[in-house]
Scaffold this active site. Structure first.
Site, PDB file in Angstrom:
ATOM      1  N   GLN A 347      50.982  15.200  48.600  1.00 28.79           N
ATOM      2  CA  GLN A 347      50.136  16.180  49.250  1.00 28.79           C
ATOM      3  C   GLN A 347      48.915  15.425  49.756  1.00 28.79           C
ATOM      4  O   GLN A 347      48.524  14.432  49.153  1.00 28.79           O
ATOM      5  CB  GLN A 347      49.711  17.242  48.226  1.00 28.79           C
ATOM      6  CG  GLN A 347      49.213  18.535  48.806  1.00 28.79           C
ATOM      7  CD  GLN A 347      50.319  19.561  48.979  1.00 28.79           C
ATOM      8  OE1 GLN A 347      50.918  20.010  48.022  1.00 28.79           O
ATOM      9  NE2 GLN A 347      50.586  19.941  50.209  1.00 28.79           N
ATOM     10  N   THR A 513      46.588  16.641  43.599  1.00 27.07           N
ATOM     11  CA  THR A 513      47.388  17.783  43.169  1.00 27.07           C
ATOM     12  C   THR A 513      48.538  17.233  42.339  1.00 27.07           C
ATOM     13  O   THR A 513      48.818  16.036  42.383  1.00 27.07           O
ATOM     14  CB  THR A 513      48.032  18.565  44.335  1.00 27.07           C
ATOM     15  OG1 THR A 513      49.091  17.774  44.882  1.00 27.07           O
ATOM     16  CG2 THR A 513      47.051  18.936  45.420  1.00 27.07           C
ATOM     17  N   THR A 514      49.222  18.124  41.627  1.00 23.27           N
ATOM     18  CA  THR A 514      50.419  17.714  40.887  1.00 23.27           C
ATOM     19  C   THR A 514      51.667  17.989  41.722  1.00 23.27           C
ATOM     20  O   THR A 514      52.769  18.086  41.225  1.00 23.27           O
ATOM     21  CB  THR A 514      50.396  18.390  39.494  1.00 23.27           C
ATOM     22  OG1 THR A 514      49.228  17.917  38.825  1.00 23.27           O
ATOM     23  CG2 THR A 514      51.575  18.055  38.616  1.00 23.27           C
ATOM     24  N   HIS A 515      51.474  18.131  43.039  1.00 23.83           N
ATOM     25  CA  HIS A 515      52.574  18.484  43.935  1.00 23.83           C
ATOM     26  C   HIS A 515      53.358  17.253  44.372  1.00 23.83           C
ATOM     27  O   HIS A 515      53.391  16.914  45.549  1.00 23.83           O
ATOM     28  CB  HIS A 515      52.035  19.243  45.150  1.00 23.83           C
ATOM     29  CG  HIS A 515      51.138  20.381  44.757  1.00 23.83           C
ATOM     30  ND1 HIS A 515      50.211  20.942  45.599  1.00 23.83           N
ATOM     31  CD2 HIS A 515      51.017  21.057  43.596  1.00 23.83           C
ATOM     32  CE1 HIS A 515      49.560  21.910  44.972  1.00 23.83           C
ATOM     33  NE2 HIS A 515      50.037  21.996  43.752  1.00 23.83           N
ATOM     34  N   THR A 516      53.980  16.586  43.423  1.00 25.21           N
ATOM     35  CA  THR A 516      54.895  15.496  43.770  1.00 25.21           C
ATOM     36  C   THR A 516      56.234  16.126  44.145  1.00 25.21           C
ATOM     37  O   THR A 516      56.654  17.102  43.546  1.00 25.21           O
ATOM     38  CB  THR A 516      55.059  14.535  42.589  1.00 25.21           C
ATOM     39  OG1 THR A 516      55.519  15.276  41.453  1.00 25.21           O
ATOM     40  CG2 THR A 516      53.734  13.869  42.227  1.00 25.21           C
TER      41      THR A 516
END
Lengths: 588, 293
Positions: A347, A513-516
């Protein structure tokens, strides 16, 4: 010695959002389901009581809810010329641990992706031509459409009780909602949350410039709500301890507050916690999963046979399990061949800080997802022709917290310590405001996941290696979005404004973010995807892989709504198609 | 402690839920009996009617009458929590933090403690409105943090090989934070005594202290055997934590950090104030342990 357990119909690896949803749907269809979860059981009342859940040091700074890197981590490098080194302590993203997974500590920003996001390559090539895309960009269509997914988005949002204002109901644009969103079948289950001062000022400024601001859809509820499973969620109290924290108030949608109370009472469901799956087992043919092997916290190893294996761990660990289990062809970036580890994405966020003299924002009055946003610069909602990049993001005043260790701000020129720093912090805390962009990250040939040659975990398994850096397209996008955001923030009337566009190189120590995403993506053909449109493994048809692992690239939104919708989509395919005729659901 | 107790042989505990009360029973089981309740028995249901696929759940139910949750600890049996037929809801399961009180140093030596007090009092100096880092308890906070799981790098990946890497790859030091402080404080002492006529950091003038700190920050003051700049970054971060973390951890004494900026702390219901725009929130801060009048 591995001891073999009696077989079950379904084994689920990981009991977060997707594991809970699939377990609920499949036990409802009469199957016996065993869910194996690496972390502890977590429950709202006991693990996050409001008496001491509001603890910035424990949760935000010391990462109390997250996976311990000692238990499992990965190595990282920006590019193949570097030696990857272990991520020894989390920074850029926070892998979850325990029942509820990331659904415990998410912000609950509940966005749908744009219709064009699902057919991204086709859409962009159609509008701008093949040559407009960077040569090494590997974006793909998902193999499904927004319309395929709409009923499942609806189901997840009504499970969560999402608070928001629709912008498009069955094609009719609604005042006050996001006019760019895909058509939804009905209004959000609950109305938007209340807005504090900052988002209100931002929305006024944006409206004055001709934009269409709308309240961010939120899984922190504006009012009490009883979901279709009969589970009741309470109203958010705007305590400002949401992202990174469990909600002790039963007001954030999580597996604990929406689905587990119903699921756990099913006699054909069982959860085993503190058990780490080390391998997905294949039968002699190599084309069928026979179950999983896991290790309990005493170090004992067990084999759990099952007819159906559902990989529902966090995105990165789904990919690692596929790699360590030898399922699917690992991706080779030099040849551009193979599918496991391909199309990793992340992200690209940025911010604009503003310092005022005459305003009090009370930043601590917050929830993980209150805010007013605009979507004019997301996806392909604007003409990219003149700008030389693709992608975009939503932007807005999203008031998530005023926790002072993390967020005490000072203007840029201020020293980082001493009397001047102290004075500036005291002056700025209530009267500064940060607005953000939340941008897309597309996929590239060199960006990938594979197994590290050097570092191992506590079982002696190779750690996964992450090779990632931002590409020019994303950095241009971030600069452009940050400039547009700054124009709106300027209208809010600050004394001083500071732009913070995303700049390279990617730094694994700085939280974004932790949006991997990605690594075992869904698609239309096995040559370029690991999963078919039902998130079923092309190679092993009784294996389904859930979560953002399946995203071929990441749009400019938070992923969880789509992750939840895809889980319902897959559950529907398993119950209504696969069980009738177990085997590949897409013939090639 | 509930869900993460270490198995300590030869004890076997079974936790069961009875109504709203959790009961811990010490049980002594033969290997045979453990086999009957632990996942892993090769038997296939022992004649229990119904699906053999949920048989160990069934056996467990027989063994422990109507339990919602079972936790089995022993050296030989599985240490898994199996949840079935109801939510586990033991009271007070999440461990609340323990309140830290001022007192003798726990990790630091008295000399180290005095230097850290001097350091934090320059990073956050006292002024007429707000105490400095020392009186805010930042050094006590750091001492107790270093004595605990933070200081020992508990839970972090601390396996080699160790290599420096790029800044983007993050900290790769083989040292725990506690060891890093000890090493850096000794090196700082050596540096100050050499540079300031035998005086330790705590005894040089404020201007001299600031010069040392800013030299560390800019990587201009070199410490023997350790990175002064890395130490400065840790110290600054930990000092800010001590100034703004909940007072339960020993810093932010009397909530001075929170009062300074206007943060109300661990209050959790602002429903009445969300839409009171541009108005200063009127109530004083509270901490996890309540509010000291």
């Amino acid at each position: 010695m591995t001891r073999k357990l009696p077989a079950t119909d379904v084994v689920i690896v990981g009991l977060g959002w997707t594991g809970s949803i699939l377990a609920h749907e499949l036990t409802g269809a009469g199957l016996n389901v065993v869910a194996i979860e690496r972390g502890p059981w977590r429950d709202t009342a006991t693990d996050f009581p409001p008496a001491y859940a509001q603890d910035e040091l424990r949760y935000r700074i010391r990462h109390d809810l997250f996976l311990r890197p000692e238990q499992l981590t990965m190595t990282f490098r920006n590019n193949a010329s570097q030696t990857a080194l272990p991520i020894r302590s989390w920074g850029s993203f926070m892998p979850p641990n325990g029942v509820g997974g990331g659904g415990v500590h998410w912000n609950a920003e509940t966005w749908r992706f744009l219709p064009s996001d699902f057919e991204l390559r086709t859409h962009l090539v159609g509008r701008y031509g093949e040559k407009f895309l960077p040569e090494d960009m590997t974006i793909q269509d998902w193999g499904i459409t927004y319309d395929d997914l709409e009923p499942h988005y609806d189901k997840f949002e009504y499970l969560c009780g999402t608070s928001g204002k629709a912008g498009n109901i069955r094609g009719l644009i609604q005042a006050g909602g996001n006019p760019f969103e895909g058509a939804r079948s009905r209004e959000y289950p609950t109305p938007p949350q209340k807005q504090p001062y900052g988002p209100t000022l931002f929305a006024q400024a944006a409206q004055g410039m001709g934009y269409k601001p709308f309240p961010q859809p939120s899984g922190n509820l504006s009012q009490p709500y009883t979901n279709p499973l009969g589970v009741t969620i309470g109203p958010c109290t705007y305590c400002g301890f949401c992202e990174w924290f469990g909600c002790g108030n039963y007001s954030k949608a999580s597996p604990q507050t929406t689905i587990l109370p119903a699921l756990i009472r099913r006699p054909n469901f069982e959860a085993r916690t503190q058990c780490e799956v080390s391998k997905i087992n294949l039968d002699k043919s190599g084309k069928r999963a026979s179950g999983v092997t896991y290790v309990d916290s005493s170090g004992n190893e067990w084999e759990q046979p099952a007819d159906l294996v559902l990989l529902c761990a966090f995105q990165l660990f789904n990919v690692q399990l596929l790699l360590t289990s030898g399922i699917g062809k690992p991706y080779d970036p030099r040849a551009g061949e193979g599918v496991i580890g391909r199309n990793y994405s992340y992200q690209v966020t940025s911010s604009v800080g503003a310092f005022f003299d005459d305003k009090i924002f009370n930043p601590f009055i917050a929830s993980g997802s209150i805010g007013m946003c605009i979507d004019e610069f997301n996806g392909d909602n604007f003409d990219h022709g003149p700008h030389g990049f693709v992608g975009g993001g939503y932007m807005g005043a999203v008031q998530t917290n005023g926790r002072p260790i993390q967020t005490a701000r000072t203007p840029r020129a201020t020293p980082r310590w001493g009397a001047e720093w102290k004075k500036a912090v005291a002056k700025s805390y209530l009267s500064s405001y940060e607005s953000v962009t939340h941008g897309s990250c597309y996929s590239y040939r060199d960006v990938h996941l594979d197994l590290d040659p050097t570092y191992t975990d506590r079982f002696g398994r190779k750690l996964m290696r992450l090779t990632f850096d931002f590409h020019d397209n994303e950095l241009k996008m971030s600069t452009y979005l940050t400039d547009r955001l700054a124009e709106v923030v300027q209208k809010m009337g600050p004394r001083q404004l500071e732009k913070h566009p995303r700049r390279g190189p990617y730094d694994v120590t700085v939280y974004q973010t932790t949006h991997t995403c990605g690594g075992a993506i869904m698609g239309v053909e096995p040559k370029t995807s690991a999963l078919n449109r039902y998130l079923q493994s092309w190679d092993v048809p009784n294996l389904f892989v859930m979560g953002a692992t399946a995203f071929p690239q990441n749009p400019g939104y938070n992923p969880t709504d789509t992750v939840g919708a895809l889980a319902y989509w897959t559950a529907d395919a398993i119950v209504n198609r696969y069980l009738k005729s177990p085997g590949p659901l897409v013939q090639i | 402690m509930l869900f993460s107790v270490d198995a300590s042989p030869p004890w076997n505990f079974v936790f069961t839920i009875q109504g709203s009360t959790m009961v811990a029973k010490e049980i002594r089981l033969s290997a045979n009996a453990i086999g009957k309740i632990a996942p892993g028995a090769h038997s296939t249901g022992e004649g229990i009617p119904g699906s053999s696929r949920s048989d160990f759940g069934m056996r467990r139910r027989q063994f422990l009458v109507s339990t919602a949750m079972t936790l089995v600890f022993s050296a030989t049996s599985a240490q898994a929590l199996v949840v079935k037929d109801g939510l586990p809801w033991p009271p007070s399961a999440g461990t609340p933090p323990t309140t830290i009180h001022p007192g003798p140093w726990v990790y630091f030596t008295p000399e180290e403690g005095a230097v850290v007090e001097a350091l934090v009092d320059r990073l956050i100096p006292p002024d007429p409105q707000t105490p400095g880092g020392k009186d805010a308890g930042c050094a006590v906070f750091i001492d107790r943090q270093l004595a605990g799981s933070y200081g020992s790098a508990e839970g972090l990946y601390m396996h080699g090989p160790f290599a420096d890497g790029t800044p983007e790859q993050g900290d790769q030091s083989p040292l725990t934070p506690a060891a890093r402080y000890r090493q850096a404080l000794a090196a700082l002492d050596k540096y100050c005594r050499a540079a300031y006529a035998g005086k330790p950091f705590a005894q040089i003038s404020d201007d001299e202290k600031d010069k040392v700190l800013s030299g560390l920050e800019k990587d201009e003051v070199q410490l023997e055997g350790t990175s002064g700049r890395a130490f400065f970054e840790y110290l600054l971060q930990n000092t800010r934590e001590g100034f703004f973390a909940d007072p339960v951890y020993g810093g932010n004494r009397d909530m001075v950090g929170w009062k300074m900026v206007g943060f109300p702390g661990a209050r959790y219901d602002y429903r009445d104030w969300v839409e009171r725009h541009n108005e200063r929130y009127p109530l004083p801060p509270v901490g996890i342990a309540g509010r000291r009048e």
